[in-house]
Every structure is written in C-alpha cells, then in structure tokens.
Scaffold this active site. Structure first.
Site, PDB file in Angstrom:
ATOM      1  N   VAL A   1       0.805  -1.231   0.000  1.00 40.39           N
ATOM      2  CA  VAL A   1       0.000   0.000   0.000  1.00 40.39           C
ATOM      3  C   VAL A   1       0.834   1.275   0.000  1.00 40.39           C
ATOM      4  O   VAL A   1       0.294   2.352  -0.252  1.00 40.39           O
ATOM      5  CB  VAL A   1      -0.965   0.046   1.213  1.00 40.39           C
ATOM      6  CG1 VAL A   1      -2.012  -1.024   1.106  1.00 40.39           C
ATOM      7  CG2 VAL A   1      -0.211  -0.034   2.516  1.00 40.39           C
ATOM      8  N   TYR A   2       2.124   1.181   0.293  1.00 44.55           N
ATOM      9  CA  TYR A   2       2.929   2.405   0.371  1.00 44.55           C
ATOM     10  C   TYR A   2       2.992   3.067  -0.998  1.00 44.55           C
ATOM     11  O   TYR A   2       3.562   2.529  -1.948  1.00 44.55           O
ATOM     12  CB  TYR A   2       4.342   2.111   0.859  1.00 44.55           C
ATOM     13  CG  TYR A   2       4.435   1.608   2.289  1.00 44.55           C
ATOM     14  CD1 TYR A   2       3.374   1.740   3.184  1.00 44.55           C
ATOM     15  CD2 TYR A   2       5.601   0.987   2.753  1.00 44.55           C
ATOM     16  CE1 TYR A   2       3.461   1.281   4.485  1.00 44.55           C
ATOM     17  CE2 TYR A   2       5.701   0.531   4.057  1.00 44.55           C
ATOM     18  CZ  TYR A   2       4.621   0.681   4.921  1.00 44.55           C
ATOM     19  OH  TYR A   2       4.720   0.216   6.212  1.00 44.55           O
ATOM     20  N   SER A   3       2.376   4.248  -1.070  1.00 41.42           N
ATOM     21  CA  SER A   3       2.300   5.000  -2.334  1.00 41.42           C
ATOM     22  C   SER A   3       1.763   4.128  -3.463  1.00 41.42           C
ATOM     23  O   SER A   3       2.222   4.197  -4.604  1.00 41.42           O
ATOM     24  CB  SER A   3       3.673   5.583  -2.706  1.00 41.42           C
ATOM     25  OG  SER A   3       4.122   6.475  -1.710  1.00 41.42           O
ATOM     26  N   GLU A   4       0.775   3.283  -3.126  1.00 41.79           N
ATOM     27  CA  GLU A   4       0.073   2.436  -4.105  1.00 41.79           C
ATOM     28  C   GLU A   4       1.048   1.582  -4.913  1.00 41.79           C
ATOM     29  O   GLU A   4       0.924   1.465  -6.133  1.00 41.79           O
ATOM     30  CB  GLU A   4      -0.787   3.300  -5.029  1.00 41.79           C
ATOM     31  CG  GLU A   4      -1.867   4.074  -4.284  1.00 41.79           C
ATOM     32  CD  GLU A   4      -2.675   4.980  -5.194  1.00 41.79           C
ATOM     33  OE1 GLU A   4      -2.105   5.465  -6.201  1.00 41.79           O
ATOM     34  OE2 GLU A   4      -3.861   5.190  -4.907  1.00 41.79           O
TER      35      GLU A   4
END
Length: 344
Positions: A54-57
């Site tokens: 999920v980090y920066s998609e």
C-alpha cells in the site's frame, strides 16, 4: 554492524531495518533519490528492508526493486499486505484470493522471485485465521515466500495465530511488527512478552514516534502540517492535550540526549533497541541525510541512568496518545459498536 537472529529462525538481520514507506508519493517522489538512500543503507551494513504493497500504491515496492538490482541476494526483503489496493471490495484483507493476488503483484513490483518475510499488515476480522495461514503456508511451500509475520496485532491475536498454526500444521508467524517508541509503550505490557514467549522477532515501527523524536516538533516552532502530520492530524495536532504533553516531554529528552553525547534521534532509536524483545528498529528516512543521522544508533548502548530517566519521564507501558497505537479493534469503532454483527 552486529547482526542478530530474526526470532527463532536462522536468518541474521541488522538491528536497523530500512523502512521504505517514505520512498514514493508519500515522501520522496524522486526514484533516483530513493535508490541512492537504499544503496547508502546497504553500503553501511543494513541488510534488512521493509516495505508494503500500500505504500504509495505500490510505488515504494517498485523503487526498492530498482535499487536491489544486482544486490538482491544480500538483502532480507520484507513486505506486507492487507490494505485496500483499489475500490474492488475483494482487493483488500487477508482472504486466500487477495493474498495470492497480492503476492504476485508484490513479486512483480519488487522484481524478485521470492520474498523473505511476508507480513499481514493488520488483523482481518472478516477472514478466518486458518484461511489466511493456509494461503501463506502454500506460498512458503511454493518458494515464493520464505517466512511469514504479522504487524500491529494485539497480543491475543498473536497468541491465536500461533495456536491456529500449531493446530492446523501450518507455517507460523516468526515475527511481529508493532509500533514502539518512548512515546508509545503499551506493547511492553503484554505484546513484547508474548513475542518473546513464542520466540518471535520484533520489528519496531516508528521508533521516532512519527517524527516527534526527530526534533521536528518543538515548543516555539510553527506547527508543521505537512507530510504525516497532515495525513494523521489526531497524532500531531497541538491543540490536543495528549499531543501537547509530547512537546513538554521533548524538552526533557533533549538535555538527556546531550548528557549521553548523542542526538535526540539517536536516543529515540537506540532506546527502542535496548529492549531484549526487539530484533530491529525500522527507520524511515526520506533521504540520505536523514539516514546518516540514524546509522550510529544501532551501535549505541545507553547508560542505566539514561534508561531510568526515560522511565521517569514516560513510565513503562504508557502510550501518550492512543492514536499512535496504529490499530483500533473494529468492534470499538463507533460505526459498529453494539449495532452490527457483520463488520463488512
């Protein structure tokens, strides 16, 4: 750098783990700068990198993948899944469907054939643990994942996961990743002892309490509402009494660090590593300069006097702001409290 065992496994990792959350749109959008920081960490002896889908998609994973070209074999690479990756109601959580889908996506973004440590980012009340552990067990047997771990699990769910794995003959979580810092000490009450009991590695996230222990937030300075402070105002808004108390405590910690001959940053990170349950502290620099300000912390041994002084300022087991705990059981959420049986 002195390497330590990851829980009961034979894997040895650096006491500083490079957290990659700030590489990408959430922090440093320039891929070149992110890669430079990762390379500097590896050159300094850090062999442990942690990221998440999920980090920066997914951008963080892509940056890490680029940085590890030609250096992958020397790195213990960890990533996580759980959070929503799209508007699709099935593109989140820890169902077998989502796990199998997301491990493939992470492998592709990281440009690797395997993940050393695949972690469940948060507990999933909608999915039976046997389903989650069964899917993760399959990934280990297929060679796509080497070990599995949890992140921000309450102590009772850590125990339940261990029991479920033993009962069903499945791979067990070898690590837990909780929030832990001078400001966030609730995990000392039960989580850290439970992790020790099950010989789990502990990877402490946010040892600088989201930036509070970096010196960025001080009395007399304008309130910086960018970055994490903008995304999580409940953790930083100075109008909240629990956050105002943080300002007061910072002013007590600064001279304490000076007496030790170290920076506030080094005090924060090295303090976390002093706990015998902790394997690694996850540092999250945005750039090389911030990285270099934290590297020495892995080799600092704090005096007994300093450790006792910290306990006087923030007693063991105390967390100043519950918003810093990183997880609220859904049954306490006002949307579900005593009103609905189905949390979906």
């Amino acid at each position: 750098m002195q390497y330590v065992r990851l829980g009961g496994t034979g894997v040895r990792v650096s006491p500083l783990c490079l957290g990659a959350m700030m590489f990408g749109g959430w922090g440093e959008p320039d891929h070149g700068n992110g890669i430079e920081t990762i390379h500097a960490a590896l050159d300094a002896g850090i062999n442990f990198i942690d990221t998440a889908n999920v980090y920066s998609e997914g951008e963080s994973e892509r940056i890490v993948g680029k940085a590890l070209k030609g250096r992958r074999d020397g790195v213990v690479l960890a990533t996580k899944l759980y959070g929503a990756m799209s508007e699709d109601p099935n593109d989140r959580g820890t169902s077998r469907r989502h796990i199998i889908q997301e491990v493939e996506n992470s492998l592709r973004r990281l440009d690797t054939d395997y993940i050393d440590l695949y972690q469940v980012h948060r507990p999933d009340p909608l999915t039976d643990l046997s389903e989650t552990l069964g899917a993760l067990d399959d990934l280990v047997r297929q060679g796509k994942v080497r070990y599995i771990g949890s992140s921000t699990f309450p102590p009772d769910e850590v125990v339940e996961a261990q029991w479920a794995a033993s009962r069903d003959g499945l791979q067990r979580f070898v690590s837990e990743q909780p929030p832990y810092s001078i400001f966030v000490r609730h995990v000392e009450e039960a989580l850290l002892p439970v992790a020790q009991r099950y010989r789990m590695g502990v990877l402490a996230w946010s040892p600088l309490a989201g930036g509070w222990l970096s010196g960025r937030f001080r009395k007399g300075r304008p309130y910086d509402q960018t970055g994490r402070a903008k995304r999580s105002p409940e953790r930083f808004d100075p109008s909240k009494p629990e956050n105002q108390r943080k300002y007061d405590i910072i002013e007590q910690l600064v001279p304490l660090a000076q007496e030790e001959g170290i920076s506030l940053v080094e005090l924060g990170v090295s303090w976390v590593l002093e706990h015998p349950a902790v394997t690694s502290a996850i540092i999250g620099p945005r750039n090389r300069r911030q990285l270099e300000g934290q590297l020495k912390a892995g080799d600092i041994c704090l005096s007994t006097e300093t450790l006792d002084a910290v306990d006087e300022i923030v007693p063991p087991g105390v967390t100043l702001n519950k918003a810093d705990e990183g997880y609220m059981p859904p049954w306490l959420d006002v949307r579900y409290r005593r009103r609905r049986r189905d949390l979906s």
